[in-house]
Design a protein around this motif. Structure first.
Motif, mmCIF file in Angstrom:
data_model
loop_
_atom_site.group_PDB
_atom_site.id
_atom_site.type_symbol
_atom_site.label_atom_id
_atom_site.label_comp_id
_atom_site.label_asym_id
_atom_site.label_seq_id
_atom_site.Cartn_x
_atom_site.Cartn_y
_atom_site.Cartn_z
ATOM 1 N N VAL A 57 -56.715 -28.923 20.204
ATOM 2 C CA VAL A 57 -57.249 -27.739 20.880
ATOM 3 C C VAL A 57 -56.548 -26.458 20.425
ATOM 4 C CG1 VAL A 57 -57.530 -26.618 23.123
ATOM 5 C CG2 VAL A 57 -57.986 -29.081 22.881
ATOM 6 N N TYR A 58 -55.206 -26.515 20.330
ATOM 7 C CA TYR A 58 -54.425 -25.321 19.985
ATOM 8 C C TYR A 58 -54.134 -25.347 18.492
ATOM 9 C CZ TYR A 58 -53.886 -25.272 25.035
ATOM 10 O OH TYR A 58 -54.133 -25.266 26.378
ATOM 11 N N THR A 59 -54.954 -24.645 17.726
ATOM 12 C CA THR A 59 -54.897 -24.716 16.272
ATOM 13 C C THR A 59 -54.080 -23.569 15.690
ATOM 14 O OG1 THR A 59 -56.868 -23.355 15.930
ATOM 15 C CG2 THR A 59 -57.217 -25.697 16.347
ATOM 16 N N ALA A 60 -53.812 -23.652 14.386
ATOM 17 C CA ALA A 60 -53.079 -22.586 13.699
ATOM 18 C C ALA A 60 -53.859 -21.281 13.749
ATOM 19 C CB ALA A 60 -52.825 -22.984 12.248
ATOM 20 N N TYR A 61 -55.170 -21.378 13.644
ATOM 21 C CA TYR A 61 -55.986 -20.173 13.698
ATOM 22 C C TYR A 61 -55.839 -19.488 15.055
ATOM 23 C CZ TYR A 61 -60.037 -17.118 13.662
ATOM 24 O OH TYR A 61 -60.846 -16.026 13.744
ATOM 25 N N THR A 62 -55.742 -20.288 16.121
ATOM 26 C CA THR A 62 -55.553 -19.720 17.456
ATOM 27 C C THR A 62 -54.258 -18.940 17.528
ATOM 28 O OG1 THR A 62 -56.752 -21.578 18.426
ATOM 29 C CG2 THR A 62 -55.408 -20.255 19.911
ATOM 30 N N VAL A 149 -49.348 -17.264 5.843
ATOM 31 C CA VAL A 149 -47.927 -17.614 5.726
ATOM 32 C C VAL A 149 -47.489 -17.575 4.266
ATOM 33 C CG1 VAL A 149 -46.275 -19.506 5.949
ATOM 34 C CG2 VAL A 149 -47.798 -18.939 7.854
ATOM 35 N N PHE A 150 -48.299 -18.138 3.377
ATOM 36 C CA PHE A 150 -47.966 -18.132 1.951
ATOM 37 C C PHE A 150 -47.884 -16.699 1.419
ATOM 38 C CE2 PHE A 150 -49.988 -22.571 1.265
ATOM 39 C CZ PHE A 150 -48.846 -23.158 1.785
ATOM 40 N N ILE A 330 -46.894 -22.713 11.953
ATOM 41 C CA ILE A 330 -48.260 -22.313 11.620
ATOM 42 C C ILE A 330 -48.861 -23.268 10.584
ATOM 43 C CG2 ILE A 330 -49.672 -20.485 10.617
ATOM 44 C CD1 ILE A 330 -47.629 -18.484 11.744
ATOM 45 N N GLY A 331 -48.074 -23.630 9.581
ATOM 46 C CA GLY A 331 -48.575 -24.528 8.535
ATOM 47 C C GLY A 331 -48.919 -25.905 9.065
#
Length: 567
Positions: A57-62, A149-150, A330-331
Motif C-alpha cells: 500500500v505504501y509505495t516509494a511513489y507515495t 534518488v539516482f 526509497i529504493g
C-alpha cells in the motif's frame, strides 16, 4: 564513491541477496504451482502479512510524489491521509469475504471470482485486462522515485535504473511473492528510520514545526497560483473530497492489493492486520510534512525534476550516512510494490487469458512458468514507459489507470454481496463508465507555468475535470473516476431488470453463501498450509480435506445459484 552511494549500494545489495534467498524460505521443494509462486502458498501469518500489505500500500511513489505535491501545492497534497482513513474500514469489511470465497474455490485473481460469480468468461476477461492495463503505469511510477534518488546521487539516467530493475526482475522470477514479502521487512525498517530522521532534523530547527508552517504559509501567499496554500482553497475542495474517495475505491480494486490479501493464512490474520495498518498512515503523514520543511530550507529540485525534492532535502539536511539510508528506503520501497504488482498482473494474464483462451488444460507447472515469464515482460514494459515517455505523462497515465480500475467495482466489490446484477448489464456498465471516463480525461488539459494556468498539453493532462465544461461559472473541478463510476453503476442497475424482463439469459453463479464466510479449518477451504512465519511447513504441502463438490446439495431452484446455463 560518496558515502550516500556506498550506504545505498550496501543496503541494496543485502536486499537483493534476501530476495534470492526467499526462494528457499520455508518452501517445500516438490511444489510447483501458481499459488505457491504467486501467493506464497496462501500461508502468510500475522507478521509477514503486516509487512507485505504495508509494502503493498505504501509505495516509494507515495513517499516521494506526495511530499513533492505538498511542496508545490500545500494542503491539496494531503489527500492520501483521508483516503487511507476511508479505505481501511472498507477493506476490513469486504476483504474477508473475498479471502474466503477465493480459498474455497482456489481463485488466484479477482477476475476468476467474477467469472464464477456471474457465469461470464467475457466479464472476467474485461476485469483482467483492466487490471493489467491499470497496473503497468503504476509499476512505472515506482521507478520514478528510484530515478530521483539516482539523480540526487549524481548517477546518469538510464543504465543504473535498468540494472536495478533487472535485479528486481530476476529475484521476483526466482522467489515469487516470498521475495517482496521478506524484503518488505527491511523496507518498513528503513521507512521508520526515515520518519525518525525527519522528526530529529525538525526538532533541531529553530521554532520547529510552527516556524516551518509559517514560512510555508508566507511562500504560498506570494505565489501567482490560486490553488495552493497551507489550507485547502475553496475551488479545490470538491476535487479533494472526490479524489480521496475515488482513490480509496481504486486502492481496494488494484490487483496487487488483492494479491497480498490472498496470501494471508486465514480471515483472522487478515482482519488483525487491516485493523493495525492505519497506524502506518502516521508515517506517511510525517513524510508528507517534508514538503513544508523543504520550503523552509529553500530546497530546489535538481534539473527541474520536482521528484528530487525529497531526496535532495535529506541530502542537504541529514548526515551523509543517514541520507544514504533514506535513499535506500526509497529504493527498496520501489522494489517491493513493483514486484507485487508485476506478480499480480502476471497472475491475471495466466489464469484469465492464457488458461481460459489459449491453454485450458495447462498444468500447474506450465501455469507457473507462464506467470514468471509474464512478470518479467510486465516489469520491462513499465521500464520502457518511464524511459521512453515524459515523466509527467507517466504520472498522468497512472491517474488514468485509477479511473479504469474503478470500473470493476460493481462486479468485484458488489459481487461479493449480491449476484443480482445481470452479467450483460455489468459489461455494458463498464463500457459506459470507460467511455465517459476517457472522454472526460480527454477534456482535461495539462496546466503549468508560474500561475498554474498555462496550457502545456491539451488532452489527458490529469484527472480533475473542470466544472466549467458544463457551462458553470466555477473554477471547481471533480475527480473523473467518481463520475465515471456513477455512470457505470447507473447503467448496470437500470439495465439489469430490463434484461431479465426481456428474458435475456444470465450466467450461473458457481458460489454459495457459505463460501463467503468459510475460514481455515472449514472442510470447504482447500490448499491451506501451516503458518510461514510460525511453525515449519509440513512435508505434505496441501492439507488433505474432504471438500464437497460445488452445489452437491443444491438444486436449480436454490436461491444461492442461478438456473441459467453458463455461456
Amino acid at each position: 564513491m560518496s558515502t550516500q552511494l556506498a550506504v545505498f549500494l550496501a543496503v541494496f545489495g543485502s536486499v537483493t541477496l534476501m530476495g534470492f534467498a526467499a526462494a528457499r524460505w520455508r518452501r517445500p521443494d516438490s511444489i510447483h504451482s501458481l499459488e505457491e509462486w504467486g501467493l506464497g502458498g496462501r500461508a502468510f501469518g500475522n507478521w509477514v502479512t503486516f509487512f507485505l500489505l504495508s509494502g503493498d500500500v505504501y509505495t516509494a511513489y507515495t513517499f516521494v510524489a506526495v511530499p513533492t505535491l505538498v511542496y508545490g501545492m500545500g494542503a491539496t497534497g494531503f489527500f492520501p491521509v483521508p483516503f487511507l482513513v476511508i479505505v481501511y474500514p472498507m477493506l476490513f469489511v469486504v476483504l474477508a469475504r473475498f479471502w474466503s470465497v477465493c480459498h474455497v474455490h482456489g481463485f488466484v485473481t479477482p477476475a476468476e471470482f467474477v467469472r464464477a460469480r456471474f457465469g461470464s468468461p467475457g466479464l472476467g476477461t474485461v476485469v483482467a485486462v483492466l487490471g493489467i492495463v491499470a497496473t503497468m503505469p503504476y509499476i512505472a511510477l515506482q521507478l520514478i522515485g528510484m530515478e530521483a534518488v539516482f539523480e540526487v546521487m549524481g548517477l546518469p539516467k538510464g543504465w543504473p535504473l535498468t540494472l536495478a530493475f533487472v535485479v528486481l526482475a530476476l529475484y521476483t522470477f526466482n522467489s515469487g511473492l516470498r521475495g517482496p514479502a521478506l524484503v518488505s521487512i527491511v523496507k518498513d525498517a528503513l521507512i521508520l528510520w526515515a520518519v525518525l530522521a525527519v522528526l530529529m532534523i525538525v526538532a533541531m530547527t529553530p521554532g520547529q514545526w510552527e516556524t516551518i508552517f509559517k514560512i510555508a504559509e508566507d511562500r504560498y501567499a506570494v505565489t501567482p497560483r490560486t490553488d495552493d496554500g497551507l489550507l485547502l482553497p475553496v475551488q479545490s475542495q470538491l476535487n479533494y473530497v472526490t479524489l480521496a474517495l475515488g482513490s480509496a475505491v481504486a486502492l481496494f480494486l488494484y490487483p496487487h492489493t488483492l494479491t497480498g490479501v490472498l496470501a494471508a493464512r486465514n480471515r483472522g490474520t487478515l482482519r488483525r492486520n487491516l485493523a493495525v495498518l492505519p497506524v502506518y498512515t502516521l508515517t506517511l503523514g510525517v513524510l508528507m510534512l517534508v514538503g513544508f520543511a523543504a520550503l523552509y530550507d529553500g530546497t530546489q529540485p535538481i534539473g527541474g525534476n520536482a521528484n528530487t525534492v525529497v531526496p535532495q532535502w535529506f541530502n542537504e539536511n541529514a548526515p551523509a550516512w543517514c541520507a544514504g539510508l533514506a535513499f535506500a528506503a526509497i529504493g527498496v520501497g520501489a522494489m517491493v510494490p513493483a514486484a507485487i504488482m508485476s506478480i499480480a498482473a502476471a497472475n491475471l494474464f495466466t489464469r484469465d487469458i492464457y488458461r481460459v483462451y489459449l491453454r485450458p488444460r495447462a498444468t500447474a507447472k506450465e501455469e507457473t512458468y507462464v506467470s514468471k515469464s509474464v512478470s518479467l515482460t510486465v516489469k520491462f514494459g513499465a521500464l520502457l514507459i518511464l524511459l521512453l515517455l515524459n515523466t509527467q505523462f507517466a504520472i498522468d497515465l497512472q491517474l488514468i489507470g485509477g479511473v479504469l480500475i474503478m470500473q470493476t467495482l460493481p462486479a468485484v466489490a458488489l459481487g461479493l454481496y449480491t449476484n443480482w446484477f445481470h452479467r450483460w448489464a455489468l459489461g455494458l456498465g463498464v463500457g459506459a463508465g470507460l467511455v465517459v471516463g476517457l472522454f472526460m480525461l480527454w477534456q482535461v488539459p495539462k496546466l503549468g507555468g508560474t500561475d498554474g494556468r498555462q496550457v502545456v498539453r491539451e488532452h489527458f493532462g490529469g484527472s480533475a475535470w473542470p466544472l466549467n465544461n458544463l457551462g458553470l461559472d466555477s473554477d471547481a473541478t471533480i475527480y473523473v473516476g467518481i463520475v465515471a463510476l456513477a455512470v457505470n453503476l447507473l447503467v448496470a442497475a437500470a439495465l439489469t431488470p430490463l434484461l431479465r424482463a426481456a428474458d435475456v439469459r444470465d450466467g450461473r453463479d458457481d458460489t454459495r453463501e457459505h463460501d463467503y464466510v468459510a475460514d481455515e479449518g472449514d472442510p470447504t477451504v482447500r490448499r491451506m498450509t501451516e503458518i510461514l512465519d510460525g511453525e515449519p511447513v509440513p512435508t505434505s504441502f496441501f492439507t488433505p480435506v474432504s471438500r464437497p463438490t460445488r452445489f452437491e446439495n443444491a438444486s436449480d431452484d436454490d436461491p444461492s445459484r442461478r438456473a441459467y446455463p453458463r455461456l
